[in-house]
Motif scaffolding. Structure first.
Motif, mmCIF file in Angstrom:
data_model
loop_
_atom_site.group_PDB
_atom_site.id
_atom_site.type_symbol
_atom_site.label_atom_id
_atom_site.label_comp_id
_atom_site.label_asym_id
_atom_site.label_seq_id
_atom_site.Cartn_x
_atom_site.Cartn_y
_atom_site.Cartn_z
ATOM 1 N N ILE A 70 0.821 -1.214 0.000
ATOM 2 C CA ILE A 70 0.000 0.000 0.000
ATOM 3 C C ILE A 70 0.854 1.262 0.000
ATOM 4 O O ILE A 70 0.551 2.245 -0.684
ATOM 5 C CB ILE A 70 -0.951 -0.010 1.220
ATOM 6 N N LEU A 71 1.949 1.252 0.764
ATOM 7 C CA LEU A 71 2.750 2.471 0.926
ATOM 8 C C LEU A 71 3.757 2.714 -0.204
ATOM 9 O O LEU A 71 4.313 3.805 -0.292
ATOM 10 C CB LEU A 71 3.486 2.427 2.272
ATOM 11 N N LYS A 72 3.992 1.736 -1.058
ATOM 12 C CA LYS A 72 4.917 1.919 -2.179
ATOM 13 C C LYS A 72 4.116 2.031 -3.470
ATOM 14 O O LYS A 72 3.546 1.047 -3.945
ATOM 15 C CB LYS A 72 5.908 0.752 -2.252
ATOM 16 N N ARG A 73 4.082 3.235 -4.041
ATOM 17 C CA ARG A 73 3.183 3.495 -5.174
ATOM 18 C C ARG A 73 3.437 2.558 -6.357
ATOM 19 O O ARG A 73 2.496 2.064 -6.974
ATOM 20 C CB ARG A 73 3.343 4.946 -5.629
ATOM 21 N N THR A 74 4.706 2.325 -6.680
ATOM 22 C CA THR A 74 5.019 1.475 -7.836
ATOM 23 C C THR A 74 4.523 0.056 -7.605
ATOM 24 O O THR A 74 3.861 -0.537 -8.473
ATOM 25 C CB THR A 74 6.540 1.454 -8.097
ATOM 26 N N ASN A 75 4.831 -0.514 -6.442
ATOM 27 C CA ASN A 75 4.369 -1.866 -6.104
ATOM 28 C C ASN A 75 2.842 -1.932 -6.050
ATOM 29 O O ASN A 75 2.226 -2.908 -6.480
ATOM 30 C CB ASN A 75 4.946 -2.308 -4.766
ATOM 31 N N HIS A 76 2.255 -0.879 -5.496
ATOM 32 C CA HIS A 76 0.801 -0.816 -5.355
ATOM 33 C C HIS A 76 0.135 -0.819 -6.730
ATOM 34 O O HIS A 76 -0.811 -1.585 -6.990
ATOM 35 C CB HIS A 76 0.443 0.464 -4.595
ATOM 36 N N PHE A 77 0.642 0.009 -7.617
ATOM 37 C CA PHE A 77 0.077 0.122 -8.959
ATOM 38 C C PHE A 77 0.236 -1.195 -9.720
ATOM 39 O O PHE A 77 -0.702 -1.665 -10.382
ATOM 40 C CB PHE A 77 0.773 1.261 -9.716
ATOM 41 N N LEU A 135 -10.672 5.256 -10.663
ATOM 42 C CA LEU A 135 -11.111 5.384 -9.272
ATOM 43 C C LEU A 135 -10.127 4.699 -8.325
ATOM 44 O O LEU A 135 -9.782 5.261 -7.268
ATOM 45 C CB LEU A 135 -12.505 4.766 -9.105
ATOM 46 N N PHE A 136 -9.666 3.518 -8.696
ATOM 47 C CA PHE A 136 -8.698 2.809 -7.865
ATOM 48 C C PHE A 136 -7.394 3.592 -7.730
ATOM 49 O O PHE A 136 -6.844 3.722 -6.629
ATOM 50 C CB PHE A 136 -8.405 1.421 -8.447
ATOM 51 N N ILE A 137 -6.898 4.101 -8.829
ATOM 52 C CA ILE A 137 -5.628 4.844 -8.794
ATOM 53 C C ILE A 137 -5.767 6.100 -7.947
ATOM 54 O O ILE A 137 -4.916 6.404 -7.095
ATOM 55 C CB ILE A 137 -5.167 5.189 -10.222
ATOM 56 N N THR A 138 -6.853 6.853 -8.163
ATOM 57 C CA THR A 138 -7.054 8.107 -7.429
ATOM 58 C C THR A 138 -7.259 7.871 -5.939
ATOM 59 O O THR A 138 -6.604 8.499 -5.094
ATOM 60 C CB THR A 138 -8.270 8.859 -7.997
ATOM 61 N N ILE A 139 -8.168 6.951 -5.613
ATOM 62 C CA ILE A 139 -8.546 6.754 -4.201
ATOM 63 C C ILE A 139 -7.548 5.856 -3.473
ATOM 64 O O ILE A 139 -7.076 6.193 -2.379
ATOM 65 C CB ILE A 139 -9.966 6.153 -4.112
ATOM 66 N N ARG A 140 -7.201 4.723 -4.101
ATOM 67 C CA ARG A 140 -6.332 3.737 -3.440
ATOM 68 C C ARG A 140 -4.886 4.188 -3.395
ATOM 69 O O ARG A 140 -4.260 4.253 -2.341
ATOM 70 C CB ARG A 140 -6.426 2.409 -4.192
ATOM 71 N N VAL A 141 -4.328 4.459 -4.588
ATOM 72 C CA VAL A 141 -2.888 4.679 -4.707
ATOM 73 C C VAL A 141 -2.470 6.047 -4.172
ATOM 74 O O VAL A 141 -1.365 6.198 -3.649
ATOM 75 C CB VAL A 141 -2.433 4.506 -6.179
ATOM 76 N N PHE A 142 -3.358 7.025 -4.259
ATOM 77 C CA PHE A 142 -2.970 8.377 -3.842
ATOM 78 C C PHE A 142 -3.674 8.843 -2.560
ATOM 79 O O PHE A 142 -3.019 9.076 -1.547
ATOM 80 C CB PHE A 142 -3.240 9.372 -4.981
ATOM 81 N N LEU A 143 -4.998 8.944 -2.573
ATOM 82 C CA LEU A 143 -5.706 9.577 -1.449
ATOM 83 C C LEU A 143 -5.610 8.779 -0.153
ATOM 84 O O LEU A 143 -5.223 9.327 0.894
ATOM 85 C CB LEU A 143 -7.170 9.796 -1.824
ATOM 86 N N LEU A 144 -5.983 7.499 -0.167
ATOM 87 C CA LEU A 144 -5.960 6.704 1.062
ATOM 88 C C LEU A 144 -4.543 6.521 1.592
ATOM 89 O O LEU A 144 -4.319 6.547 2.801
ATOM 90 C CB LEU A 144 -6.602 5.342 0.828
ATOM 91 N N ARG A 145 -3.607 6.324 0.692
ATOM 92 C CA ARG A 145 -2.211 6.174 1.095
ATOM 93 C C ARG A 145 -1.728 7.425 1.827
ATOM 94 O O ARG A 145 -1.128 7.347 2.909
ATOM 95 C CB ARG A 145 -1.340 5.909 -0.132
ATOM 96 N N ILE A 176 -0.593 8.017 5.839
ATOM 97 C CA ILE A 176 0.701 8.600 6.228
ATOM 98 C C ILE A 176 0.495 9.821 7.120
ATOM 99 O O ILE A 176 1.198 10.009 8.130
ATOM 100 C CB ILE A 176 1.517 8.976 4.965
ATOM 101 N N GLU A 177 -0.486 10.659 6.782
ATOM 102 C CA GLU A 177 -0.752 11.865 7.581
ATOM 103 C C GLU A 177 -1.247 11.502 8.978
ATOM 104 O O GLU A 177 -0.893 12.160 9.963
ATOM 105 C CB GLU A 177 -1.778 12.757 6.869
ATOM 106 N N LEU A 178 -2.073 10.456 9.075
ATOM 107 C CA LEU A 178 -2.524 9.998 10.394
ATOM 108 C C LEU A 178 -1.347 9.548 11.249
ATOM 109 O O LEU A 178 -1.284 9.825 12.454
ATOM 110 C CB LEU A 178 -3.523 8.840 10.246
ATOM 111 N N SER A 179 -0.399 8.849 10.615
ATOM 112 C CA SER A 179 0.787 8.390 11.340
ATOM 113 C C SER A 179 1.615 9.568 11.831
ATOM 114 O O SER A 179 2.101 9.580 12.964
ATOM 115 C CB SER A 179 1.642 7.493 10.430
#
Length: 480
Positions: free
Chosen positions: A74-81, A124-134, A138-141
């Motif tokens: 989830i935290l690595k964009r390339t792996n996630h995509f 939708l997956f790229i926008t929400i999963r790969v960018f927004l939720l990720r 991170i911001e919560l952490s």
């Protein structure tokens, strides 16, 4: 705090919403009757709604198999995509079958459904999963919404993990300290992290320090009994439990596991070992075993005839095996070897020797007397077709479709205490060892794999193992 950071639940719910929304929209856009509004369309075709949810559930299972609910992915964009595209690709067959069903009822043009579904879902997956939720995670952490963690054990594995989490920690884990049997309370273990006490102090420490997760970190030279006793104790404490140890390398090498800063971590999740889940497991075992016997009856009859023609002796091989809680049962399989009077003492001796060897650097040490195998036996053993009569054991209640490997009475007598944990659940026709291990792992590793299953038994894992058993049989991987 823990609920806020339960990323697996959040991601699975978001995935279900995106997939459902994409399917509902795609089907509606491609409807043959364009005069109906979306509400009118679905009110006249209510059967489509549960069908969509069924397809969505299966695709989420595919997502899980491809590691899309693991924090390091989830935290690595390339792996996630990459994992996302791979999961969607493997879901394509399901979407094809779904579109053919709709086309059969004349509701949509099935040729365009996959294209329309991908056109809606992937952005939708790229926008929400790969960018927004990720980014949200991170911001919560960063904002301090972290999970408090205690590391059980202070060997090199624990020290390395703690050091990495102190200096490089985007995953929201706050290492509070250690619990260790050898050091005194208050002793420093690494940096400013102290030892808070012994194992039996954990119930108090979990409550006092608001601990969200325990990580058992033990080195390879630790005694197996000690490692698994520690796991058994920690499982009773009603807190998330993970393990990092070279003992479990056989798991991380063959199964997609979580990684905390590139360190493989094995989850322990025994929450499905309750009466309701075990009852449902038994119901599906019997149902699928009966269906399997009906569908496979032509194959089984053919094998029976060929066994009779290949050598004298019975078609079925019956033998005493050890089942749930060490209870003996009559085990059935197709005979693949020439009969001998009494027990094969040579094989028994070799098997006991194999069991005592422990770890063996992955050599092929499955104990087989090659001289006794018949020509048809060689074929059915290679494809695991000799194991089809075990479906009768499932119906009788001696075995489950999925579970640990069953063993012979003399094997059980030679088990150490930690290995006897293998019989804490019903043995299975297939399981973690059969799918991911076979004859290429040592005896100790095969037991570790079965204990991993016992600690993580769930309907999702059972389905995954059943689906993966089919290619193992078709391509004869690891069988002898």
């Amino acid at each position: 705090m823990q609920k806020l950071l339960n990323y697996k639940s959040v991601y699975s719910v978001v995935d279900a919403i995106i997939l459902s929304f994409s399917f509902f929209l795609a089907v509606y856009f491609l409807r043959n009757d364009t005069s109906k509004s979306i509400i009118d369309f679905y009110s006249h075709h209510l059967f489509v709604i549960p069908l969509i949810f069924l397809v969505v559930s299966f695709i989420i299972l595919v997502f899980q198999y491809n590691g899309l609910y693991m924090i390091d992915v989830i935290l690595k964009r390339t792996n996630h995509f990459a994992a996302l595209l791979k999961a969607v690709y493997f879901s394509a067959l399901t979407i094809v079958l779904f579109s053919m069903a709709l086309d059969f009822y004349g509701l949509t043009d099935s040729r365009l459904l996959i294209f329309m579904f991908l056109l809606i879902s992937i952005p939708l997956f790229i926008t929400i999963r790969v960018f927004l939720l990720r980014q949200f995670y991170i911001e919560l952490s960063k904002a301090g919404l972290r999970k408090n963690v205690i590391i059980v054990g202070d060997g090199e594995a624990g020290k390395i993990l703690a050091t990495k989490l102190i200096y490089e920690n985007p995953i929201g884990l706050n290492v509070v300290g250690f619990v260790n049997e050898k050091k005194k309370v208050g002793d420093f273990v690494i940096n400013d992290l102290r030892n808070f006490g012994r194992l039996n102090d954990l119930p108090y420490l979990i409550k006092e320090l608001k601990i969200d997760e325990l990580i058992i970190a033990m080195d390879e030279d630790e005694d197996y009994d000690k490692v698994f006793s520690t796991i058994d104790y920690c499982k009773t404490l009603d807190v998330k439990l993970s393990i990092t140890s070279e003992i479990f390398d056989v798991i991380s090498e063959r199964i997609k596991t979580e990684k905390y800063i590139d360190i493989p971590v094995i989850s322990v999740d025994p929450k499905y070992n309750d009466t309701l889940t075990l009852t449902l497991k038994r119901f599906f075992d019997v149902a699928f075993a009966i269906i399997g016997l009906v569908l496979l009856s032509p194959v089984m009859i053919t094998i029976a005839i060929l066994i009779k023609l290949s050598s004298p002796g019975p078609v079925l091989y019956k033998q005493k095996r050890i089942g749930l809680y060490g209870k003996e049962f009559d085990f059935y399989k197709f005979r693949s070897m020439k009969p001998v009077d009494g027990e094969d003492e040579e094989r028994k001796k070799k098997m006991i020797e194999f069991m005592k060897k422990g770890l063996t650097d992955g050599q092929d040490l499955k104990v087989v007397n090659e001289d006794r195998i018949t020509w048809i036996g060689r074929i059915i053993r290679k494809t695991s077709l000799d194991e089809l009569p075990q479906l009768f054991n499932v119906i009788k209640g001696d075995m489950s479709l999925v579970g640990p490997r069953h063993c012979l009475p003399y094997e059980f007598e030679n088990y150490t205490e930690w290995q006897k944990r293998r019989v804490n659940v019903m043995p299975g026709c297939t399981g973690v060892w059969q799918v991911w291990g076979r004859s290429k792992v040592s005896f100790d590793d095969s037991v570790v794999m079965d204990i991993y299953y016992i600690n993580n038994m769930s309907p999702w894992l059972d389905l995954q193992l059943i689906f993966q058993t089919i290619p193992v049989m078709l391509f004869s991987r690891g069988a002898r």
